[in-house]
Design an enzyme around this catalytic site. Structure first.
Site, mmCIF file in Angstrom:
data_model
loop_
_atom_site.group_PDB
_atom_site.id
_atom_site.type_symbol
_atom_site.label_atom_id
_atom_site.label_comp_id
_atom_site.label_asym_id
_atom_site.label_seq_id
_atom_site.Cartn_x
_atom_site.Cartn_y
_atom_site.Cartn_z
ATOM 1 N N GLU A 194 27.874 31.444 8.457
ATOM 2 C CA GLU A 194 26.643 30.936 9.094
ATOM 3 C C GLU A 194 26.479 29.444 8.814
ATOM 4 O OE1 GLU A 194 24.755 32.710 11.235
ATOM 5 O OE2 GLU A 194 26.296 34.199 10.888
ATOM 6 N N TRP B 60 28.552 27.559 11.150
ATOM 7 C CA TRP B 60 27.902 27.384 12.473
ATOM 8 C C TRP B 60 27.068 26.114 12.468
ATOM 9 C CZ3 TRP B 60 28.445 29.245 17.212
ATOM 10 C CH2 TRP B 60 28.955 30.531 17.414
ATOM 11 N N TRP C 287 15.995 28.379 38.294
ATOM 12 C CA TRP C 287 15.291 29.328 37.432
ATOM 13 C C TRP C 287 14.128 29.937 38.216
ATOM 14 C CZ3 TRP C 287 17.692 30.445 32.947
ATOM 15 C CH2 TRP C 287 18.636 29.525 32.475
ATOM 16 N N ASN D 130 16.727 35.120 12.481
ATOM 17 C CA ASN D 130 17.787 34.758 13.437
ATOM 18 C C ASN D 130 17.971 35.797 14.540
ATOM 19 O OD1 ASN D 130 20.101 33.156 14.334
ATOM 20 N ND2 ASN D 130 21.290 34.924 13.649
ATOM 21 N N TRP E 92 16.038 27.576 29.653
ATOM 22 C CA TRP E 92 16.134 27.564 28.185
ATOM 23 C C TRP E 92 15.460 26.348 27.572
ATOM 24 C CZ3 TRP E 92 18.691 23.350 26.121
ATOM 25 C CH2 TRP E 92 19.564 22.651 26.959
ATOM 26 N N TRP F 18 19.876 27.948 21.519
ATOM 27 C CA TRP F 18 19.320 28.186 22.857
ATOM 28 C C TRP F 18 20.413 28.191 23.911
ATOM 29 C CZ3 TRP F 18 15.109 30.247 24.783
ATOM 30 C CH2 TRP F 18 14.015 30.398 23.922
HETATM 31 C C1 LIG Z 1 17.483 30.253 19.795
HETATM 32 C C2 LIG Z 1 17.806 29.836 18.374
HETATM 33 C C3 LIG Z 1 17.187 28.712 17.819
HETATM 34 C C4 LIG Z 1 17.491 28.308 16.507
HETATM 35 N N1 LIG Z 1 16.863 27.198 15.991
HETATM 36 C C5 LIG Z 1 17.175 26.773 14.745
HETATM 37 C C6 LIG Z 1 16.558 25.621 14.197
HETATM 38 O O1 LIG Z 1 15.762 24.929 14.841
HETATM 39 N N2 LIG Z 1 16.867 25.283 12.915
HETATM 40 C C7 LIG Z 1 17.769 25.999 12.179
HETATM 41 O O2 LIG Z 1 18.007 25.646 11.021
HETATM 42 N N3 LIG Z 1 18.377 27.072 12.697
HETATM 43 C C8 LIG Z 1 18.106 27.493 13.932
HETATM 44 N N4 LIG Z 1 18.710 28.613 14.435
HETATM 45 C C9 LIG Z 1 19.734 29.305 13.619
HETATM 46 C C10 LIG Z 1 19.201 30.417 12.703
HETATM 47 O O3 LIG Z 1 18.364 31.270 13.411
HETATM 48 C C11 LIG Z 1 18.468 29.885 11.463
HETATM 49 O O4 LIG Z 1 19.238 28.900 10.834
HETATM 50 C C12 LIG Z 1 18.212 31.017 10.462
HETATM 51 O O5 LIG Z 1 17.422 32.019 11.043
HETATM 52 C C13 LIG Z 1 17.509 30.463 9.231
HETATM 53 O O6 LIG Z 1 17.231 31.482 8.319
HETATM 54 P P1 LIG Z 1 17.898 31.509 6.882
HETATM 55 O O7 LIG Z 1 17.748 30.188 6.224
HETATM 56 O O8 LIG Z 1 17.373 32.690 6.181
HETATM 57 O O9 LIG Z 1 19.426 31.673 7.256
HETATM 58 P P2 LIG Z 1 20.644 32.386 6.537
HETATM 59 O O10 LIG Z 1 20.991 33.577 7.335
HETATM 60 O O11 LIG Z 1 20.414 32.572 5.088
HETATM 61 O O12 LIG Z 1 21.823 31.322 6.770
HETATM 62 C C14 LIG Z 1 22.072 30.247 5.853
HETATM 63 C C15 LIG Z 1 21.963 28.908 6.545
HETATM 64 O O13 LIG Z 1 22.980 28.773 7.530
HETATM 65 C C16 LIG Z 1 22.494 28.019 8.635
HETATM 66 N N5 LIG Z 1 22.545 28.893 9.830
HETATM 67 C C17 LIG Z 1 22.418 30.225 9.866
HETATM 68 N N6 LIG Z 1 22.597 30.684 11.122
HETATM 69 C C18 LIG Z 1 22.830 29.599 11.875
HETATM 70 C C19 LIG Z 1 23.098 29.412 13.270
HETATM 71 N N7 LIG Z 1 23.171 30.434 14.129
HETATM 72 N N8 LIG Z 1 23.273 28.154 13.723
HETATM 73 C C20 LIG Z 1 23.226 27.098 12.880
HETATM 74 N N9 LIG Z 1 22.983 27.217 11.555
HETATM 75 C C21 LIG Z 1 22.800 28.444 11.071
HETATM 76 C C22 LIG Z 1 21.048 27.637 8.311
HETATM 77 O O14 LIG Z 1 21.047 26.345 7.756
HETATM 78 C C23 LIG Z 1 20.665 28.692 7.279
HETATM 79 O O15 LIG Z 1 19.657 28.269 6.411
HETATM 80 C C24 LIG Z 1 18.433 29.034 15.749
HETATM 81 C C25 LIG Z 1 19.048 30.162 16.318
HETATM 82 C C26 LIG Z 1 18.739 30.555 17.611
HETATM 83 C C27 LIG Z 1 19.412 31.768 18.194
#
Ligand SMILES: Cc1cc2nc3c(=O)[nH]c(=O)nc-3n(C[C@H](O)[C@H](O)[C@H](O)COP(=O)(O)OP(=O)(O)OC[C@H]3O[C@@H](n4cnc5c(N)ncnc54)[C@H](O)[C@@H]3O)c2cc1C
Length: 471
Positions: free
Chosen positions: A272, A275, A303, A338, A356, A379
């Site tokens: 993650e 990503w 759209w 997420n 989107w 998105w």
């Molecule tokens: C539509 C959409 C919008 C999102 N907007 C954001 C946003 O504005 N800011 C944001 O930080 N994340 C965003 N994410 C990614 C992800 O949802 C969040 O990072 C995550 O939910 C944060 O929770 P956590 O810290 O418990 O993550 P954990 O599951 O503990 O993951 C650890 C870290 O990995 C990174 N991470 C995890 N998943 C992703 C991912 N898919 N893409 C990029 N980085 C990731 C984050 O920094 C996160 O803190 C988005 C995802 C989607 C589908």
């Protein structure tokens, strides 16, 4: 070099900080400055914004530590391209140090500041701190940036494993801080008032101590991360995103934890984090994604959705319980799991047939962890318009998602309490129940909770034709 300035922006900490560490090594005296950027703040709709409170609280924590070393933060409000040169002149500083940012606005701003410094005959040093690998550090066989995640991740891991024992730790020995007392310090002066914002109750305790504590607490859950991460009601993800957004902890702090053990929980968590690097590289290399679809053909989509349906989505009143619960949670806490971000984004674009960009903008206003690269990436992934996005014909069925990821309706009940009385089975589609069951549940559909604003099956067909039309 006699005096250096470390300009902090989205790296609000005093440990493992590349620019600060290098400034402390290179100069006799180091100043640290933060500028409340009026160009960013003016764009925030609400002047009651918990993200601004988090910034101020992070700065307060830094200031307390600096005071122990007879130093202080320099705080300014205005356009950083003017404020930073002013600070440099006022304190007779020779060199500027900062960590690189990859957002289009920040890059333009930083280039301007760099140019002014050079015009003034002052030095500028910039560092990679915010991500683990940046720009062209991870390239494919043709020396190009990867546009598909899995091969990117494999190359990232291969590169990482060849240097794993060297996850850098940028020590910041605070001995060489400039002895300096700020009469308008963040602790003594009402900066919130100066910048025109109101304090909000803390949603999360800001700052490095809280961030590092959360990282430590997450050790209890990380073994099971692979299985638990998709179930919102469990709350077993790290919840570190708001902290990494502000740089209260470093990306290396997170990666050091992710390699402590070699099991599927740790590996999935690292994935993650990769990503995050991936989306930053994409935004840096293709800044146009901020406004346009990465795949240009999708910019031709017409759209079909309505602004009324968009409003209902924002409010959490669509008649789809998991979507509504997720949106209400976002509106009240600034956070969203997420899995739910994927569900509501897919629902907005492929069930309500709404662009989107509107959803992305709404998230940008509400999310505590808002990060342009990750938000845009998420998105465009959900809308199938981005790099390595899911194919357009893969459309999340909101009912199946609800049954699979909130099987007992725990999350739904928390955020849509009017649905509490329905059985675990009925709660995912309460409009399918008979009136007797609604009576027993104490909730009449159409009165206490809305009917679905659109039918999923018909909308699915419309979405497929809408996308197909531009292929
Ligand atoms: C539509 C959409 C919008 C999102 N907007 C954001 C946003 O504005 N800011 C944001 O930080 N994340 C965003 N994410 C990614 C992800 O949802 C969040 O990072 C995550 O939910 C944060 O929770 P956590 O810290 O418990 O993550 P954990 O599951 O503990 O993951 C650890 C870290 O990995 C990174 N991470 C995890 N998943 C992703 C991912 N898919 N893409 C990029 N980085 C990731 C984050 O920094 C996160 O803190 C988005 C995802 C989607 C589908």
């Amino acid at each position: 070099m006699k005096r250096a300035l470390c300009w902090v922006r989205r790296d609000l900490r005093l440990h493992d900080h590349y620019a600060l560490s290098e400034a402390l090594k290179s100069a006799d005296e180091v100043y640290i400055a933060f500028v409340f950027d009026n160009l960013i703040l003016d764009k925030l709709h609400s002047k009651i914004d918990p993200r601004v409170t988090m910034i101020v609280d992070s700065l307060k924590e830094m200031e307390k530590t600096l005071n122990l070393h007879s130093s202080s933060l320099i705080i300014a409000y205005g356009n950083p391209t003017e404020e930073i040169p002013k600070i440099m002149k006022e304190h007779n500083i020779d060199a500027l140090f900062f960590n690189r940012d990859y957002e289009p606005y920040a890059k333009t701003r930083d280039e301007k500041v760099q140019k002014t410094m050079l015009d003034l005959g002052l030095s500028v040093f910039t560092f990679k701190d915010h991500v683990f690998y940046e720009k062209n550090e991870i390239l494919n066989g043709s020396q190009e940036i990867y546009k598909v995640f899995t091969p990117y991740k494999n190359k990232w891991l291969e590169t990482f494993r060849s240097q794993e024992e060297h996850i850098p730790l940028y020590n910041c020995l605070l001995k060489k801080l400039a002895p300096f007392k700020n009469s308008k310090s963040i602790l003594s002066h009402n900066w919130m008032q100066v910048i025109g914002f109101q304090e909000t109750p803390a949603v999360l305790v800001a700052g490095s101590s809280a961030a590092l504590q959360r990282l430590k607490d997450f050790e209890e859950y990380i073994d099971n991360y692979k299985e638990a991460r998709d179930i919102p009601a469990l709350e077993q993800t790290s919840n570190l995103s708001s902290y990494i957004r502000l740089g209260n902890l470093s990306i290396r702090d997170m990666i050091r934890l992710s390699v402590e053990k070699d099991n599927s929980g740790y590996q999935t968590w690292l994935s993650e984090i990769i990503w995050r690097d991936f989306y930053h590289v994409i935004l840096d290399a293709y800044p146009l994604v901020e406004k346009k679809c990465f795949r240009p053909e999708y910019d031709k989509i017409k759209w079909l959705g309505s602004s009324k349906d968009f409003e209902r989505w924002c409010e959490g009143n669509t008649g789809y319980p998991l979507v509504d619960a997720a949106m209400r949670c976002l509106n009240l806490t600034g956070m969203m799991h997420n899995r739910l971000r994927m569900v509501v984004a897919s629902f907005l674009t492929k069930t309500l047939l709404i662009d989107w960009r509107l959803g992305e903008k709404y998230f940008a206003e509400k999310l505590l962890d808002y990060d342009l690269a990750a938000n845009n990436g998420g998105w465009q992934w959900s809308a199938s318009t981005g790099v390595d996005a899911q194919p357009y014909f893969r459309i999340f069925n909101p009912y199946n998602q609800s049954e699979k990821f909130d099987p007992k309706g725990i999350f739904i009940r928390q955020w849509c309490p009017e649905l509490k009385g329905f059985s675990d089975k009925s709660i995912h589609s309460p409009h399918d129940t008979e009136v007797d069951e609604q009576f027993i549940a104490g909730c009449f559909i159409g009165k206490d909770y809305p009917h679905p604003i659109v039918g999923y099956k018909q909308q699915r067909e419309r979405a497929l034709s809408m996308y197909k039309a531009v292929k």
